[in-house]
Design an enzyme around this catalytic site. Structure first.
Site, PDB file in Angstrom:
ATOM      1  N   ASP A   1      -7.882   6.336   4.560  1.00 10.08           N
ATOM      2  CA  ASP A   1      -7.937   5.187   5.465  1.00 10.08           C
ATOM      3  C   ASP A   1      -9.167   5.118   6.363  1.00 10.08           C
ATOM      4  OD1 ASP A   1      -5.543   4.293   4.489  1.00 10.08           O
ATOM      5  OD2 ASP A   1      -4.343   5.111   6.121  1.00 10.08           O
TER       6      ASP A   1
ATOM      7  N   SER B   1       0.801  -1.228   0.000  1.00 11.53           N
ATOM      8  CA  SER B   1       0.000   0.000   0.000  1.00 11.53           C
ATOM      9  C   SER B   1       0.834   1.279   0.000  1.00 11.53           C
ATOM     10  CB  SER B   1      -0.952   0.016   1.203  1.00 11.53           C
ATOM     11  OG  SER B   1      -0.229   0.097   2.407  1.00 11.53           O
TER      12      SER B   1
ATOM     13  N   HIS C   1       1.232   4.228   6.810  1.00  6.58           N
ATOM     14  CA  HIS C   1       0.666   5.101   5.777  1.00  6.58           C
ATOM     15  C   HIS C   1       1.117   6.541   5.981  1.00  6.58           C
ATOM     16  CE1 HIS C   1      -2.855   2.302   4.401  1.00  6.58           C
ATOM     17  NE2 HIS C   1      -1.667   1.909   3.964  1.00  6.58           N
TER      18      HIS C   1
END
Length: 178
Positions: free
Chosen positions: A121, A55, A95
């Site tokens: 998210d 990701s 992230h």
């Protein structure tokens, strides 16, 4: 192979066996002390993590080993890569901070997104949670080693791989014994 290992253990006298057990105990306790020391120095409950998904590509790839810090006095900034835990999930997520939401009372909330993901998210957060706070952050990425964490991923995805690694270590120790 395994039988010869047991034969070597059987041939040891009590003193040699205890020496081996104490040596193993010292190695394990040293590793734990180093880990706890890193926790204190970095301010992070987990100073080293492995990227488990794609990701964050191209910034980080699956298997990259990240080094984290989490000093409370440092403000969270947009663009910073954070590792956070969400209530109800055991595995931390790596992230990038996408947006900051600052209130008049000084509290800061933020939104994250994986570089390789098309949406933010909010779908990953706990039910009803729209923003993260500093208490959710495990650490901030400060450096990395590419693909070093693949061994960890293989050992989790392929349990038989653990035994192969342990067998290789045992063979190495037997061959390189004093």
């Amino acid at each position: 192979m395994l039988e010869s290992l047991f034969d070597d253990v059987r041939r040891m006298n009590k003193r040699q066996f205890m020496y081996q057990v104490l040596s193993l105990g010292m190695i394990v306790s040293s590793a734990l002390m180093i880990w706890k020391g890193l926790m204190v120095v970095t301010g992070s409950e987990s100073p080293i993590v492995v990227v488990l998904s794609g990701s964050m590509e191209p910034a980080f790839h699956r298997g990259d080993l990240l080094f984290l810090t989490n000093y409370p006095e440092e403000p969270v900034r947009v663009g910073e890569i954070v590792v956070f835990k969400v209530e109800g999930r055991d595995i931390p997520i790596v992230h990038r901070v996408l947006k900051l939401h600052e209130k008049n009372n000084g509290t800061v909330k933020f939104l994250t997104k994986g570089d390789n993901n098309s949406v933010d998210d909010r779908g990953l957060y706990a039910q009803g949670q729209l923003w993260l706070t500093k208490k959710d952050v495990v650490g901030r990425a400060r450096g990395f080693l590419p693909y070093v964490g693949m061994v960890t991923i293989y050992m989790n995805e392929y349990p038989k791989f653990k035994f192969a690694v342990l067998a290789c270590l045992a063979i190495y120790v037997l061959v390189h014994r004093e």
